[in-house]
Design an enzyme around this catalytic site. Structure first.
Site, PDB file in Angstrom:
ATOM      1  N   LYS A 115       0.787  -1.142   0.025  1.00  0.00           N
ATOM      2  CA  LYS A 115       0.060   0.114   0.009  1.00  0.00           C
ATOM      3  C   LYS A 115       0.777   1.211   0.033  1.00  0.00           C
ATOM      4  O   LYS A 115       2.083   1.446   0.573  1.00  0.00           O
ATOM      5  CB  LYS A 115      -0.994   0.011   1.353  1.00  0.00           C
ATOM      6  N   SER A 161      -9.445   1.573   2.711  1.00  0.00           N
ATOM      7  CA  SER A 161      -8.347   2.232   2.133  1.00  0.00           C
ATOM      8  C   SER A 161      -7.389   1.414   1.109  1.00  0.00           C
ATOM      9  O   SER A 161      -7.048   1.898   0.121  1.00  0.00           O
ATOM     10  CB  SER A 161      -7.790   3.263   3.001  1.00  0.00           C
ATOM     11  N   SER A 200      -9.920  -1.195   6.844  1.00  0.00           N
ATOM     12  CA  SER A 200      -9.059  -0.734   5.884  1.00  0.00           C
ATOM     13  C   SER A 200      -8.477  -1.873   4.935  1.00  0.00           C
ATOM     14  O   SER A 200      -8.018  -1.848   3.838  1.00  0.00           O
ATOM     15  CB  SER A 200      -8.149   0.385   5.918  1.00  0.00           C
TER      16      SER A 200
END
Lengths: 498, 104
Positions: free
Chosen positions: A78, A153, A177
Site C-alpha cells: 500500500k 482504503s 481498511s
C-alpha cells in the site's frame, strides 16, 4: 505460467528449479501491464528494483543457499509504506513527488525473506475512506465488476491479489481498511493485534488504531506473510516484545473441533441495514463451522455496535488532525510559495489535501478544541475502554466471534462518494476491532447471485494475540470453500473479453 | 446543537487549513450530520446510560505497557536525505518565510 501460483507454490517451485524468480516477476509484470489500465490498482511499479531482487534470489538458489520463506514471491505495498525505490504518495497530492529516504520495517522484513516488491498500490488519501475513490490519482476498480469500488482504503492491494498480479500484498487497517476491501474483492485480509507488526515507516493516520497486515488468496500464504512481518521492533514504541510463533503451524494442524464460535445477538436487530447476501453467507459459513465440530454460541456486544461508529469517528480524526499537522509545506512534498509562514501552512494544506482528509482534520480539530474535548474526545476514550471490556467478557465464553465484514457487497462507484457519513456506516462491523486492539480476518464466504457475482466476506475476530486461532479457522473453512478465486479477465474487460 | 459557518471557519483557522468559500456549505452539512452521531454518544454518557464515571480513558490498545528504550545515542543516517527531500533547504536548515517582520 498461466495459473496464478500461491506464495507457497512459488517458493516450492523455485527451490525445485521449475522456474526462476525472474520468470515469476516477469509474469507478474505482464499481468499488471495487461490489466491495470482497467483496474488502476497500482500507483507505481518498481520494475528495476524488483528485477534486481528477483535475480538476487535466483543467484542465492543457484548457490544452494536458503533464499528465505518468501523467496521470489512478488509482493505489492500500500502506498503509505516507505520504500526507497519509489515515491510514497499516500494517494495524496501532498506527497506526490516525495520519495522516502528509508524503508519501512515491513519492507526490510519482506526483502530479508526474499520477497520481490513489484510496486505500490492505490488507496484512499492518507488511508481515509472505504472505496479508493478518495485517492488523488483516481479510483481503483473492483476486478469482479469494474463499475464497483474495490473497497478501501487498502483497495489497490486487495485488487492486486484478487486480479492475480501477486499472490500476497500488504495493507494497513485503522478501522477496516484491510478487511473491507478483502471482503469486496473476495480475498483474505487480516488485521493483526495492535502491536504485533511494526509501523515504523508506515505514514501515520491514527496511531492508536493503525496496524499493518497481509492480503492473500490462501490461509497458508496469509500465515507465511504474517510470520515474516510480525516481529518486535524497538523502532516502533508500541511494538510488543512478546515472542511470535511460526504461524504456518496453525494452518498445518488446523481444526475447529470443540472450538466455540460466537454469533452476536445484536445482529438480529440490524437486519434492515444488512444485505440478504451478507446474512446468508454468514449463516452458510457458520454451518460449515458446525459441521467441522465447532460449537456455535451467542455473545452480546451492544455498546460496540451502538457506539463504535461515533467513538471511532471522534478518535481517529482527532489523532489524524495531530498526525497530519506535519504536512505543512516546510518539510515534505507539496509546498505553496507564500510571503508569510501562516499563509504557507494554510495554502499548502488547503491545496495539498483532498476533501475527505480536510473533513477529518477539521472534525478532529473540532473535537479536541477547547470546550468540546471533554464531551467528545474524553468520552470516546472512556467508551473505548467499555468496548475493550465488552470484548474481553465475550471472549470468556467463546474462542472466536463471527460477524459480517461489511453490511453489503461492493457498492457502485459514485454511489456514496458525496455522502461520507453513509460510507462510514460500511465500517460498523470492523471499527470495534481496532478500538479494542484485537486481531480479525475477512475471508470470502461466497458470491452474490447477480449476473456479475460479487464476493461476500465473513469476519472472524479473536482475542488479543489470537492470530493462530483465526488462521486455523480460515484453513479449515478453506477445505470447503476453496482458496480465494482470481477474478476472471473477462469480468475486468467488461464481460465480453475486449 | 448546530454547527455554523463561523464554527467551521474557526476550526479551519485552528487547523491551519485554507478552506475555499465554496467548500464551506458542504462542510457545515457534514459537520451537522456527524455531530448528530457524536452527540448521541455524549448524551449517553451524560444521562448515565454508560458507566463512565470511574473509568479511565484508553491509553494503549493492548495491555502491555511499552518498555522504554535504552538511553543510548543513536546516529541518524538520513538527516541529509530528509533535507534533500524538503521543498526548500539551505545550509542544513529548512527554509521558511520570515516570521520576525512582515504584515501578519
Amino acid at each position: 505460467m498461466d495459473r496464478m501460483l500461491s506464495a507457497d507454490e512459488i517458493v516450492r517451485g523455485l527451490l525445485a528449479k521449475e522456474f526462476s524468480a525472474a520468470e515469476v516477476f516477469r509474469s507478474s509484470l505482464e499481468r499488471v501491464r495487461r490489466m491495470d489500465p482497467a483496474l488502476s490498482a497500482m500507483l507505481s511499479v518498481t520494475e528495476e528494483a524488483g528485477m534486481a531482487a528477483a535475480r538476487a534470489v535466483d543467484e542465492c538458489v543457484a548457490r544452494g543457499e536458503d533464499p528465505g520463506p518468501l523467496a521470489g514471491v512478488p509482493v505489492v505495498l500500500k502506498d503509505n509504506m516507505c520504500y526507497r525505490a519509489a515515491p510514497t504518495t499516500c494517494g495524496s497530492r501532498m506527497l506526490e513527488r516525495w520519495t522516502p529516504p528509508y524503508d519501512a520495517a515491513v519492507v526490510t522484513a519482506l526483502e530479508g525473506a526474499g520477497a520481490v516488491i513489484l510496486g505500490k498500490t492505490n488507496m484512499d488519501e492518507f488511508a481515509m475512506g472505504g472505496s479508493t475513490e478518495y485517492s488523488a490519482f483516481g479510483p481503483a476498480s473492483n476486478p469482479w465488476d469494474p463499475d464497483r469500488v474495490p473497497g478501501g482504503s487498502s483497495g489497490g492491494s486487495a485488487v492486486a491479489v484478487a486480479a492475480g498480479y501477486v499472490p500476497v500484498a500488504l495493507g494497513s487497517d485503522t478501522g477496516g481498511s484491510i478487511r473491507q476491501p478483502a471482503s469486496y474483492c473476495g480475498v483474505y485480509g487480516m488485521k493483526p493485534t495492535y502491536g504485533l507488526v511494526s509501523r515504523r515507516g508506515l505514514v501515520a493516520f491514527a496511531s492508536s488504531l493503525d496496524q499493518i497486515g497481509p492480503f492473500a488468496r490462501t490461509a497458508a500464504d496469509l500465515a507465511r506473510m504474517l510470520s515474516v512481518i510480525a516481529a518486535p521492533d524497538p523502532g516502533d514504541g508500541t511494538s510488543s516484545r512478546r515472542a511470535r510463533p511460526e504461524y504456518g503451524a496453525a494452518v498445518a494442524s488446523a481444526s475447529l473441533k470443540g472450538r466455540k464460535i460466537a454469533v452476536v445477538r445484536e445482529l438480529a436487530g440490524m437486519k434492515a441495514s444488512l444485505s440478504p447476501d451478507v446474512e446468508g453467507t454468514l449463516a452458510r459459513v457458520l454451518d460449515l463451522c458446525r459441521r467441522e465440530g465447532a460449537e456455535i454460541v451467542e455473545v452480546s456486544l451492544p455498546r460496540s455496535l451502538e457506539f463504535g461508529l461515533p467513538c471511532y469517528y471522534i478518535l481517529a480524526p482527532a489523532e489524524a488532525s495531530s498526525n497530519l499537522a506535519r504536512f505543512d509545506g516546510v518539510r515534505y512534498g507539496f509546498s505553496r510559495k507564500e510571503r508569510t509562514l501562516k499563509a504557507l501552512y494554510e495554502r499548502t494544506r488547503g491545496e495539498g489535501f483532498g476533501p475527505e482528509v480536510k473533513r477529518r482534520i477539521l472534525t478532529g480539530t473540532y473535537v479536541l478544541s477547547s470546550g468540546y474535548y471533554d464531551a467528545y474526545y474524553l468520552t470516546a476514550q472512556k467508551v473505548r475502554q467499555l468496548m475493550k471490556e465488552e470484548f474481553r467478557k465475550a471472549f470468556a465464553s467463546c474462542d472466536l466471534i463471527a460477524l459480517p465484514t461489511a453490511p453489503t457487497p461492493a457498492f457502485r462507484k459514485g454511489e456514496l462518494v458525496d455522502d461520507p457519513i453513509q460510507m462510514y456506516l460500511a465500517d460498523i462491523f470492523t471499527l470495534p476491532v481496532n478500538l479494542a486492539g484485537l486481531p480479525a480476518l475477512s475471508l470470502n464466504g461466497g458470491f452474490t447471485a447477480d449476473a456479475r457475482p460479487l464476493p461476500v466476506g465473513v469476519q472472524l475476530i479473536a482475542p488479543q494475540w489470537g492470530e493462530e486461532g483465526l488462521l486455523s479457522a480460515a484453513a479449515v473453512l478453506e477445505r470447503h470453500l476453496g482458496p480465494a478465486s482470481v477474478a476472471p479477465m473477462a469480468a475486468v474487460k467488461g464481460g465480453d473479453g475486449r | 446543537m448546530t454547527v455554523s459557518e463561523r464554527d467551521v471557519r474557526h476550526v479551519a483557522e485552528l487547523a491551519r487549513l485554507h478552506v475555499e468559500d465554496d467548500e464551506i456549505v458542504g462542510l457545515v452539512g457534514h459537520f451537522t450530520g456527524i455531530m448528530a452521531h457524536f452527540n448521541a454518544l455524549a448524551r449517553a454518557g451524560e444521562e448515565g446510560r454508560l458507566p463512565l464515571d470511574d473509568l479511565s480513558p484508553v491509553v494503549f490498545a493492548h495491555d502491555e505497557i511499552p518498555p522504554l528504550r535504552a538511553d543510548e545515542v543513536v546516529e541518524s543516517s538520513v538527516g541529509r536525505a530528509v533535507l534533500d527531500a524538503a521543498p526548500d533547504a539551505r545550509e542544513g536548515f529548512f527554509v521558511v518565510p520570515r516570521i520576525m517582520e512582515g504584515d501578519e
